[in-house]
Design a protein around this motif. Structure first.
Motif, short mmCIF file in Angstrom:
data_model
loop_
_atom_site.label_atom_id
_atom_site.label_comp_id
_atom_site.label_asym_id
_atom_site.label_seq_id
_atom_site.Cartn_x
_atom_site.Cartn_y
_atom_site.Cartn_z
N THR A 9 0.84 -1.04 -0.13
CA THR A 9 -0.10 0.00 0.10
C THR A 9 0.85 1.25 -0.06
O THR A 9 0.29 2.49 0.19
N ASN A 11 4.84 3.42 -1.82
CA ASN A 11 5.71 3.66 -2.69
C ASN A 11 5.71 2.27 -3.92
O ASN A 11 4.91 2.46 -4.41
N LEU A 12 6.55 1.33 -3.84
CA LEU A 12 6.69 0.45 -4.75
C LEU A 12 5.69 -0.59 -4.66
O LEU A 12 5.04 -0.85 -5.78
N ARG A 32 -0.87 -3.96 8.24
CA ARG A 32 -1.51 -3.78 9.53
C ARG A 32 -2.49 -2.95 9.33
O ARG A 32 -3.60 -2.58 10.03
N LEU A 34 -2.28 0.17 8.31
CA LEU A 34 -2.29 1.60 8.83
C LEU A 34 -1.65 2.40 7.44
O LEU A 34 -2.26 3.68 7.65
N THR A 35 -1.20 2.07 6.62
CA THR A 35 -0.78 2.86 5.27
C THR A 35 -1.85 2.69 4.44
O THR A 35 -2.25 1.73 3.93
N ARG A 50 3.75 -8.32 10.77
CA ARG A 50 4.85 -9.41 10.35
C ARG A 50 5.32 -10.38 11.61
O ARG A 50 5.60 -11.24 11.32
N LEU A 67 7.04 -7.30 0.15
CA LEU A 67 7.51 -6.07 0.16
C LEU A 67 8.06 -5.64 1.55
O LEU A 67 8.52 -4.49 1.57
N PHE A 70 11.97 -6.81 6.47
CA PHE A 70 12.95 -6.04 7.00
C PHE A 70 13.67 -6.89 8.00
O PHE A 70 14.92 -6.31 8.38
N TYR A 129 20.56 -3.33 7.93
CA TYR A 129 19.49 -3.59 6.66
C TYR A 129 19.92 -4.40 5.69
O TYR A 129 19.21 -5.61 5.31
N LYS A 133 18.55 -8.47 4.99
CA LYS A 133 17.99 -8.79 3.54
C LYS A 133 18.43 -10.01 3.06
O LYS A 133 17.90 -10.90 2.71
N GLY A 154 18.23 -1.16 -6.20
CA GLY A 154 18.97 0.32 -5.47
C GLY A 154 17.94 1.27 -5.48
O GLY A 154 16.90 1.28 -4.93
N1 LIG Z 1 12.30 2.35 -2.52
C1 LIG Z 1 13.45 1.74 -2.64
O1 LIG Z 1 14.38 2.57 -3.35
C2 LIG Z 1 13.88 0.26 -2.43
C3 LIG Z 1 14.96 0.09 -2.97
C4 LIG Z 1 15.45 -1.40 -2.62
C5 LIG Z 1 14.80 -2.31 -1.93
N2 LIG Z 1 13.62 -1.80 -1.58
C6 LIG Z 1 12.60 -2.87 -0.81
O2 LIG Z 1 11.39 -2.65 -1.23
C7 LIG Z 1 10.44 -2.86 -0.37
C8 LIG Z 1 9.08 -2.15 -0.55
O3 LIG Z 1 9.62 -0.88 -0.19
P1 LIG Z 1 8.35 0.29 -0.11
O4 LIG Z 1 8.86 1.52 0.11
O5 LIG Z 1 7.37 -0.19 -1.42
O6 LIG Z 1 7.17 -0.07 1.02
P2 LIG Z 1 7.58 -0.28 2.81
O7 LIG Z 1 7.58 0.97 3.36
O8 LIG Z 1 8.55 -0.80 2.77
O9 LIG Z 1 6.44 -1.09 3.10
C9 LIG Z 1 5.17 -0.45 3.29
C10 LIG Z 1 4.27 -1.66 3.29
O10 LIG Z 1 4.37 -2.77 3.95
C11 LIG Z 1 3.47 -2.83 5.15
N3 LIG Z 1 3.86 -2.91 6.54
C12 LIG Z 1 4.93 -2.22 7.25
N4 LIG Z 1 5.44 -2.52 8.41
C13 LIG Z 1 4.59 -3.79 8.66
C14 LIG Z 1 4.53 -4.70 9.37
N5 LIG Z 1 5.30 -4.42 10.78
N6 LIG Z 1 3.53 -5.70 9.38
C15 LIG Z 1 2.63 -6.05 8.40
N7 LIG Z 1 2.73 -4.96 7.32
C16 LIG Z 1 3.59 -3.99 7.52
C17 LIG Z 1 2.74 -1.50 5.12
O11 LIG Z 1 1.33 -1.41 5.54
P3 LIG Z 1 0.83 -0.91 7.07
O12 LIG Z 1 1.61 0.10 7.29
O13 LIG Z 1 -0.50 -0.68 6.90
O14 LIG Z 1 1.12 -2.20 7.82
C18 LIG Z 1 2.74 -1.06 3.58
O15 LIG Z 1 1.89 -1.87 2.88
C19 LIG Z 1 11.17 -3.10 0.99
O16 LIG Z 1 11.20 -4.23 1.31
C20 LIG Z 1 12.25 -2.33 0.58
O17 LIG Z 1 13.63 -2.95 1.55
C21 LIG Z 1 13.03 -0.56 -1.66
#
Ligand SMILES: NC(=O)c1ccc[n+]([C@@H]2O[C@H](COP(=O)([O-])OP(=O)(O)OC[C@H]3O[C@@H](n4cnc5c(N)ncnc54)[C@H](OP(=O)(O)O)[C@@H]3O)[C@@H](O)[C@H]2O)c1
Length: 293
Positions: A9, A11-12, A32, A34-35, A50, A67, A70, A129, A133, A154
């Protein structure tokens, strides 16, 4: 495909779910709540943490895209639960898993970070981090074998995602794009829409294993010129801004090989397309989230 999305919900993740629904997949979201809880009313929602994913104890899916992994403890918990009820599991990892990224042409077989001896597998810090991963990737390979894929990216750009420095915002409002990097510093990125399509493709068809999901390498100056080119009369780049809003480590990172990902079907759209989409999205009144870790 019956698709389980962990996260989805923000970013990506928003691009992943939008693309999955557009392609007609039957989507279940686990988060959860929340977002952006009102997004995607057509998806089934499973609300949970999680750290306590019991809500995933029933149900069967053709694929899962993770997604929100962490912490290796969280990834292990849901993998154990889903082992026999998810056909393919795709994990969103990061190029932060590598021990060193300075060698041009780095492949997925390069040396990986090791797990620090005194670290707890349920505690997060920025230093952990990458180690979390890579351990999560290893746990998933143990549980799902060839049915698991790990996608290492990245910088991810595009609507819903962080602005690259202030580029989108600056270009949308007639200001100078700022870049606290050497003009000849290498950079790789990926459009969130291309990354979402690749995650879905791997989850549907495989293959398993690890993939560097990045663009080819450009210099920062080339990349900035592409962004400026989408706005007629854009101001020149400020290469010495007072604030470094998007830190790029100057260590030769961003020369990774993406050959394995391309062979598995990653498609990288022209950089102009990503730049235009970001600028238009910001110009329409949207505010990008802060830079990721
Ligand atoms: N963006 C980048 O540049 C980048 C680069 C490399 C890798 N990545 C990886 O890509 C992935 C996605 O990143 P993103 O930025 O799209 O989103 P994100 O912020 O990593 O994830 C947000 C999503 O996860 C849910 N979430 C967060 N904490 C949670 C918890 N404790 N329990 C259950 N659900 C949870 C959130 O919904 P709720 O808050 O409603 O729970 C939301 O739907 C990540 O794993 C990140 O490491 C991102």
């Amino acid at each position: 495909m019956r698709l389980l999305v962990l996260g989805g919900t923000k970013n990506l993740g928003r691009h992943v779910v939008e693309a999955a629904l557009r392609d007609g997949h039957d989507v279940t979201l686990f988060n959860r709540g929340l977002t952006n809880p009102s997004l995607f009313p057509e998806a089934t929602r499973l609300v949970g943490e999680r750290a306590a994913p019991e809500v995933l104890a029933t149900g069967e899916w053709d694929g899962a895209i993770d997604l929100s992994g962490f912490l290796v403890s969280d990834v292990w918990r849901s993998a154990e639960l889903l082992r026999d009820r998810v056909a393919r599991y795709t994990f969103m990892s990061s190029i932060a898993v590598y021990a060193s990224k300075t060698e041009p042409g780095l492949t997925e077989d390069a040396e990986l970070l090791s797990w620090p001896e005194d670290a707890a597998d349920d505690e997060f810090s920025m230093d952990l981090y990458g180690p979390h991963k890579i351990r999560a990737e290893q746990v998933l390979a143990e549980v799902f074998g060839e049915r698991a894929a790990s996608v290492r990216s990245g910088f991810v750009v595009g609507p819903y995602n962080p602005d690259f420095g202030n580029w989108g915002e600056a270009l949308a409002s007639g200001k100078a794009p700022e870049c606290a990097a050497r003009p000849d510093q290498p950079v790789q990125y990926l459009d969130a829409r291309d990354l979402a399509a690749f995650l879905l493709r791997l989850t549907m068809r495989g293959p398993g294993g690890a993939f560097n999901a990045v663009s080819s390498t450009l210099s920062m100056a080339e990349f900035a010129e592409v962004w400026r080119s989408v706005v007629p009369g854009a101001l020149p780049v400020d290469w010495e801004p007072a604030v470094d809003r998007f830190h790029l480590t100057d260590d030769g990172t961003f020369q990774l090989s993406n050959a394995r990902a391309l062979a598995a079907g990653l498609e990288v759209r022209p950089a102009e397309d990503s730049a235009r989409a970001c600028v238009e999205w910001i110009a329409a009144g949207n505010t990008p989230p802060p830079p990721p870790h």
